[in-house]
Write an enzyme that holds these catalytic residues in place. Structure first.
Site, PDB file in Angstrom:
ATOM      1  N   SER A 123     -10.312 -68.593  32.531  1.00 40.82           N
ATOM      2  CA  SER A 123     -11.093 -68.225  33.758  1.00 40.82           C
ATOM      3  C   SER A 123     -12.453 -68.030  33.459  1.00 40.82           C
ATOM      4  CB  SER A 123     -10.255 -67.642  34.370  1.00 40.82           C
ATOM      5  OG  SER A 123     -10.534 -67.666  35.996  1.00 40.82           O
ATOM      6  N   GLU A 220     -11.205 -77.302  33.767  1.00 40.33           N
ATOM      7  CA  GLU A 220     -10.145 -76.865  34.828  1.00 40.33           C
ATOM      8  C   GLU A 220     -10.638 -76.016  35.754  1.00 40.33           C
ATOM      9  OE1 GLU A 220      -8.415 -73.596  35.331  1.00 40.33           O
ATOM     10  OE2 GLU A 220      -9.993 -72.860  34.112  1.00 40.33           O
ATOM     11  N   HIS A 285      -5.070 -72.554  35.159  1.00 42.57           N
ATOM     12  CA  HIS A 285      -4.134 -71.649  36.331  1.00 42.57           C
ATOM     13  C   HIS A 285      -2.923 -72.437  36.353  1.00 42.57           C
ATOM     14  CE1 HIS A 285      -8.496 -70.273  36.152  1.00 42.57           C
ATOM     15  NE2 HIS A 285      -7.888 -69.156  36.504  1.00 42.57           N
TER      16      HIS A 285
END
Length: 320
Positions: A123, A220, A285
């Site tokens: 992330s 992502e 995620h």
């Protein structure tokens, strides 16, 4: 801050982990919930690691509740852990936002002089992955955050991370049940990328290099609507980020709206590049998230005839 020039991007892999290794949990971005941090600590300890929590990892910023302590303290924790010769691995506790604020506070000369070690996180930690790769040439691991529920409550994600850190051999196949060939082909190269919005944040800054020729891009994101994904990818296309990419592996798009719309956007924007693309490889995620290496040579396989959609390590992600 050190003003040293960028280092070559040739890989300087840290060694894989083994029982007894010292590891430190840091908080470069958002604050962790103490009970969840304790669970993550217990899991890492069960792997045989000697785990410590960095001095400021449980702090809270006096003004900005989305940050785990002050920028200076978070940067000091990361740098001290990286430069400690007794430490083999640095685990980032969680994402959120804040890693970008550390990059100009780190002494990159001191970090370059230290022995390479494992850095893992995902992330927002993409900001650190990018700069460690560009400045130090050190491969890193994009995987579950050890002080978050998607790690402590997900045995599959735990095992995927453990395997990548302790058993990252060449020949290891990375895929998921949802993975599909999107554009057919095969390509071999070093992995780059991570979280799409953080990759975009790295464009135009001096310490993040564009993908080297032949790279395999991993992308992502989470909580980004299809039009924002369109915006991010279109910006990267116009900025030349994809110019020398040899293949693309797309991860999860959790809470990004209708997945059919996300897929249509990515096909529209990336399908004309003429490189193999895999959809929903299983990193990011998502439940059971894979741990994927950045800066490691892999082969991307996208074969609609057999339904194969995978990354295969063509070298160990970490040194034996």
């Amino acid at each position: 801050m050190s003003a040293s020039p960028l280092r070559p991007t040739a890989a300087r892999p840290p060694r894989r982990l083994r029982a007894g290794d010292r590891a430190v949990i840091v908080a470069p971005a958002g604050p962790a919930v103490p009970e969840v941090l304790d669970k993550g600590l217990a899991i890492l300890t069960s792997w045989g690691l000697d785990v410590a929590v960095a001095p400021h990892a449980q702090d809270r910023h006096p003004t900005f509740s989305y940050l785990a302590g002050t920028d200076a303290d978070r940067a000091r924790d990361l740098q001290d852990a990286w430069c400690d010769p007794e430490v083999a691995a640095v685990f980032c506790g969680r994402g959120g936002y804040g890693s970008l604020r550390l990059l100009d506070l780190l002494d990159w000369d001191a970090m370059a002089a230290a022995e390479p070690k494992v850095l893992t996180g995902s992330s927002d930690v993409t900001a650190l992955h990018q700069v460690l790769g560009s400045r130090l040439g050190v491969p890193t691991v994009f995987g579950a955050m050890v002080a978050t529920s998607p790690f402590v409550d997900d045995p599959v994600a735990q095992e995927n991370l453990r395997r990548m850190l302790f058993e990252p051999d060449d020949g290891l196949v990375l895929t998921s049940a949802a993975a599909e060939p999107l554009v057919p082909g095969r390509a071999r190269g070093r992995t780059v990328g991570g979280n799409l919005s953080l990759v975009v944040s790295g464009r135009g800054v001096p310490d993040v290099q564009p993908p080297a020729p032949g790279s395999i891009a991993l992308l992502e994101d989470v909580t980004e609507e299809p039009y924002r994904i369109d915006h991010f990818v279109t910006h990267l296309l116009r900025a030349g980020w994809f110019d020398h990419v040899a293949g693309i592996a797309l991860g999860s798009w959790s809470e990004c709206g209708d997945l059919a719309d996300v897929r249509a956007v990515l096909v529209d924007r990336l399908g004309g590049l003429g490189v193999p693309i895999v959809w929903e490889l299983g990193f990011g995620h998502c439940a059971g998230q894979l741990a994927v290496p950045l800066g490691t040579e892999v082969e991307l396989v996208s074969d609609p005839t057999t339904g194969t959609a995978e990354l295969v390590l063509t070298e160990p992600a970490l040194a034996p």
